[in-house]
Design a protein around this motif. Structure first.
Motif, PDB file in Angstrom:
ATOM      1  N   THR A 315     -80.590  21.944   3.525  1.00 39.39           N
ATOM      2  CA  THR A 315     -80.634  23.275   4.022  1.00 39.39           C
ATOM      3  C   THR A 315     -82.219  23.795   3.882  1.00 39.39           C
ATOM      4  OG1 THR A 315     -80.156  24.327   2.087  1.00 39.39           O
ATOM      5  CG2 THR A 315     -78.236  23.999   3.601  1.00 39.39           C
ATOM      6  N   PHE A 316     -83.144  22.772   3.387  1.00 42.32           N
ATOM      7  CA  PHE A 316     -84.348  23.196   2.982  1.00 42.32           C
ATOM      8  C   PHE A 316     -85.231  22.483   4.021  1.00 42.32           C
ATOM      9  CE2 PHE A 316     -82.199  23.171  -1.107  1.00 42.32           C
ATOM     10  CZ  PHE A 316     -82.036  24.506  -1.439  1.00 42.32           C
ATOM     11  N   GLN A 317     -86.461  23.201   4.274  1.00 40.28           N
ATOM     12  CA  GLN A 317     -87.345  22.909   4.951  1.00 40.28           C
ATOM     13  C   GLN A 317     -88.125  21.718   4.343  1.00 40.28           C
ATOM     14  OE1 GLN A 317     -88.599  23.649   8.044  1.00 40.28           O
ATOM     15  NE2 GLN A 317     -86.673  24.607   7.993  1.00 40.28           N
ATOM     16  N   HIS A 318     -88.399  21.617   3.066  1.00 37.72           N
ATOM     17  CA  HIS A 318     -88.794  20.766   2.319  1.00 37.72           C
ATOM     18  C   HIS A 318     -88.461  20.700   0.756  1.00 37.72           C
ATOM     19  CE1 HIS A 318     -91.736  19.852   5.693  1.00 37.72           C
ATOM     20  NE2 HIS A 318     -92.153  20.966   5.340  1.00 37.72           N
ATOM     21  N   VAL A 319     -88.545  19.515   0.107  1.00 37.80           N
ATOM     22  CA  VAL A 319     -88.112  19.535  -1.131  1.00 37.80           C
ATOM     23  C   VAL A 319     -89.252  18.623  -1.954  1.00 37.80           C
ATOM     24  CG1 VAL A 319     -85.710  20.083  -0.882  1.00 37.80           C
ATOM     25  CG2 VAL A 319     -86.447  17.733  -1.042  1.00 37.80           C
ATOM     26  N   GLY A 324     -89.120  19.195 -15.132  1.00 42.22           N
ATOM     27  CA  GLY A 324     -88.660  20.053 -15.968  1.00 42.22           C
ATOM     28  C   GLY A 324     -87.313  20.754 -15.683  1.00 42.22           C
ATOM     29  N   GLY A 325     -86.441  20.096 -15.163  1.00 43.98           N
ATOM     30  CA  GLY A 325     -85.052  20.393 -14.894  1.00 43.98           C
ATOM     31  C   GLY A 325     -84.901  21.123 -13.548  1.00 43.98           C
ATOM     32  N   LEU A 326     -86.069  21.318 -12.919  1.00 44.90           N
ATOM     33  CA  LEU A 326     -86.087  22.179 -11.688  1.00 44.90           C
ATOM     34  C   LEU A 326     -86.739  21.320 -10.657  1.00 44.90           C
ATOM     35  CD1 LEU A 326     -87.094  25.643 -13.178  1.00 44.90           C
ATOM     36  CD2 LEU A 326     -84.656  24.967 -12.425  1.00 44.90           C
ATOM     37  N   GLY A 327     -86.237  21.821  -9.157  1.00 44.10           N
ATOM     38  CA  GLY A 327     -86.880  21.187  -8.043  1.00 44.10           C
ATOM     39  C   GLY A 327     -87.368  22.238  -7.318  1.00 44.10           C
ATOM     40  N   LEU A 328     -88.466  22.026  -6.671  1.00 45.94           N
ATOM     41  CA  LEU A 328     -89.609  23.069  -6.013  1.00 45.94           C
ATOM     42  C   LEU A 328     -88.721  22.799  -4.440  1.00 45.94           C
ATOM     43  CD1 LEU A 328     -91.698  24.849  -5.430  1.00 45.94           C
ATOM     44  CD2 LEU A 328     -92.961  23.048  -5.096  1.00 45.94           C
ATOM     45  N   VAL A 329     -88.394  23.686  -3.924  1.00 42.77           N
ATOM     46  CA  VAL A 329     -87.769  23.744  -2.477  1.00 42.77           C
ATOM     47  C   VAL A 329     -88.646  24.578  -1.679  1.00 42.77           C
ATOM     48  CG1 VAL A 329     -85.472  22.810  -3.312  1.00 42.77           C
ATOM     49  CG2 VAL A 329     -86.225  25.316  -2.689  1.00 42.77           C
ATOM     50  N   GLN A 330     -88.408  24.428  -0.347  1.00 44.94           N
ATOM     51  CA  GLN A 330     -88.999  25.546   0.469  1.00 44.94           C
ATOM     52  C   GLN A 330     -87.817  25.814   1.422  1.00 44.94           C
ATOM     53  OE1 GLN A 330     -92.160  24.189   3.291  1.00 44.94           O
ATOM     54  NE2 GLN A 330     -93.071  26.329   3.440  1.00 44.94           N
ATOM     55  N   GLY A 341     -89.211  28.394  -3.886  1.00 41.78           N
ATOM     56  CA  GLY A 341     -88.699  28.576  -4.987  1.00 41.78           C
ATOM     57  C   GLY A 341     -88.257  27.430  -5.865  1.00 41.78           C
ATOM     58  N   PHE A 342     -87.255  27.584  -6.946  1.00 36.78           N
ATOM     59  CA  PHE A 342     -86.816  26.513  -7.660  1.00 36.78           C
ATOM     60  C   PHE A 342     -85.488  26.473  -7.961  1.00 36.78           C
ATOM     61  CE2 PHE A 342     -91.167  27.642  -8.631  1.00 36.78           C
ATOM     62  CZ  PHE A 342     -92.044  26.052  -8.734  1.00 36.78           C
ATOM     63  N   VAL A 343     -84.664  25.442  -7.767  1.00 35.42           N
ATOM     64  CA  VAL A 343     -83.267  25.188  -7.989  1.00 35.42           C
ATOM     65  C   VAL A 343     -82.993  24.391  -8.932  1.00 35.42           C
ATOM     66  CG1 VAL A 343     -82.666  25.658  -5.202  1.00 35.42           C
ATOM     67  CG2 VAL A 343     -83.145  23.164  -6.288  1.00 35.42           C
ATOM     68  N   PHE A 359     -95.800  24.760  -6.625  1.00 37.49           N
ATOM     69  CA  PHE A 359     -96.096  23.452  -7.145  1.00 37.49           C
ATOM     70  C   PHE A 359     -95.050  23.115  -8.149  1.00 37.49           C
ATOM     71  CE2 PHE A 359     -99.954  24.719  -5.212  1.00 37.49           C
ATOM     72  CZ  PHE A 359    -100.366  23.654  -4.629  1.00 37.49           C
ATOM     73  N   SER A 360     -94.728  21.771  -8.402  1.00 39.56           N
ATOM     74  CA  SER A 360     -93.603  21.545  -9.378  1.00 39.56           C
ATOM     75  C   SER A 360     -94.121  21.830 -10.921  1.00 39.56           C
ATOM     76  CB  SER A 360     -93.557  20.054  -9.547  1.00 39.56           C
ATOM     77  OG  SER A 360     -92.789  19.841  -8.263  1.00 39.56           O
ATOM     78  N   PHE A 361     -93.235  21.953 -11.752  1.00 39.58           N
ATOM     79  CA  PHE A 361     -93.364  22.168 -13.244  1.00 39.58           C
ATOM     80  C   PHE A 361     -93.984  21.016 -13.788  1.00 39.58           C
ATOM     81  CE2 PHE A 361     -90.670  25.667 -12.503  1.00 39.58           C
ATOM     82  CZ  PHE A 361     -90.891  26.811 -13.574  1.00 39.58           C
TER      83      PHE A 361
END
Length: 481
Positions: A315-319, A324-330, A341-343, A359-361
């Protein structure tokens, strides 16, 4: 800093050894009391490679290792003087000399005090403090109590002298003489070098483990490396033996036991036997991290697990890869591309998509921007560092790049300028050094900003990477790195 949410560079991988983990028993010396010698298992890794068959001892809070295999793993030679019971370790231009039970050692001719780290002798074996020897040769050492792993990482860097490339340590001392046409970073104990127009692999002592014979060669990952000859891609093991020749238009690194492959315009994943465990079906795909890989389905991005099941809907424009246990998503915005944000691995937003850039962690912090100015947040989304900069980098070795007045420098985690903005472009610190560029001149600097060696010039690149799917467009221009 690299482009916002740019696709991971497909440079054939971070070298990840496939050696099976082996529990290494801590051996207490006969004359060490039970109160001072630990009695539990520990795993020892050198540059990510598990050192099977080693023993170690924890004495008065200090971890000891047998000097002979330890020195060899660091790329140092050993000389033993029986008459004085003195050991001399030599790694390129660096020497470390010490005696049994001595309270001091001599490093490059200078005496240094040893605090609770004197070398010990037992049953014909010299035991040394792991931290003292690692520090002496500029290696990084860390004990992970949760996994009982002692990780030691030699820190060697390619450098240039008289048109040839070799390796220096973090002190800028030559470890492997400059004799190669091209030299690349060490990954899990091996480095790609070019000689006679071909690529091969050397060990930390500078010896060819796999002869220079390939048109293209890439880093090891999961115990294998991708190489190319005459347009044909194959995977080889650490001895240079061909173990897999996949029939795809393009193959990439293994990560988490699976390798990304492309057939036509679609991507899938194979295992080490070449079996297509996740069918070629995705419009775009990423490496696995935290057990998940980003994929594109019908123009949108989500994440799959290692069975190919979609666990976070597309459902995201980009990932991006998880870090660090989190994924950056747009997220999707009114006009297409929305905020960042981060999921977590369940797809739940831990940090809401409210940022114009993200940017990623790295080292527990992520750079995010609102109204073009960057700050850093922790894993809970709390702002821990605000800056005035419109361009910053990730933290590595405790430092992050920043841009001011068209020049680049580095700040620490307090936001203090540690290295002034005097460079045309910079790369992130890695294993104690960073490459900085002014005009056509490139140098390696340490974390204090001191130039320790000449680096590869900007026009000298690592082996060319096969084309990867197009990266999402950056929201702002980024400096060349």
């Amino acid at each position: 800093m690299s482009n916002t949410l740019s696709r991971p560079t497909i440079r054939k991988g971070l070298l990840i050894a496939a050696a099976a983990l082996a529990a290494v028993q801590i051996a207490s010396f006969g004359y060490v009391s039970s109160a001072s010698a630990a009695a539990k298992s520990i795993v020892i890794t050198i540059d990510g490679n598990v050192q099977s068959g080693w023993t170690s001892a924890a004495i008065n809070g200090t971890t000891y290792l047998p000097v002979k295999p330890f020195a060899a793993a660091l790329g140092a030679t050993l000389k033993w003087e029986q008459a004085t019971k003195t050991t001399t370790l030599t790694q390129g231009a660096r020497t470390v000399k010490f005696g049994i039970n001595s309270k001091s050692a001599v490093i490059n001719g200078k005496s240094v005090a040893l605090t609770n780290a004197a070398a010990l002798w037992k049953d014909g074996i010299v035991w040394v403090s792991a931290r003292f020897i690692a520090d002496s040769f500029g290696a990084q050492i860390a004990l992970d109590g949760t996994t009982s792993t002692l990780a030691i990482t030699p820190r060697l860097h390619p450098y240039v002298s008289d048109g040839k490339q070799g390796y220096v340590n973090v002190f800028g001392e030559t470890v492997i003489a400059p004799k190669f046409e091209e030299a690349n970073d060490f990954k899990e104990g091996l480095a790609i070098v070019k000689q006679g127009g071909k690529y091969g692999y050397i060990d930390i002592q500078g010896k060819f483990v796999i002869a220079a014979q390939f048109n293209e060669a890439y880093d090891f990952s999961d115990g294998v490396a991708l190489v190319v000859n005459d347009g044909k891609s194959s995977y080889i093991d650490a001895k240079g033996k061909t173990v897999l020749t996949p029939e795809y238009d393009e193959a990439f690194d293994f990560s988490g036991g699976l390798a990304l492959v492309r057939k036509g315009d679609l991507f899938g994943y194979i295992d080490h036997t070449g079996k297509e465990v996740i069918p070629v079906q995705f419009e775009d795909a990423f490496y696995f991290s935290n057990g998940l890989a980003g994929v594109q389905i019908d123009g949108k991005y989500g994440y799959i697990d290692k069975t190919g099941n979609v666990v976070i809907p597309a459902t995201f424009q980009h990932v991006s890869d998880f870090s660090g246990g989190l994924g950056l998503v747009q997220a999707e915005g009114a006009d297409g591309e929305g905020s960042f944000g981060f999921v977590n691995t369940k797809g739940e937003f831990v940090i809401s998509a409210t940022y114009g850039q993200g940017f990623s962690f790295s080292e527990g912090l992520a750079a995010v921007a609102t109204d073009g100015v960057f700050s850093y947040v922790n894993g809970k989304g709390a702002t821990v560092l605000s800056t005035k900069y419109e361009d910053v980098g990730d933290f590595h070795d405790g430092l992050a790049s920043f841009e001011e007045g068209g020049k680049y420098g580095f700040i620490n985690k307090k936001g203090e300028v540690v290295i002034k903005a005097i460079y045309d472009s910079v790369e992130a610190f890695d294993k104690g050094l960073a490459r900085v560029i002014t005009g056509t001149t490139a140098n390696l600097i340490d974390i204090k900003g001191k130039v320790v060696a000449q680096a590869k010039p900007p026009e000298v690149a690592a082996p060319e990477t096969p084309a990867a799917p197009a990266a999402p467009a950056a929201t702002t221009p980024a400096p060349a790195k």
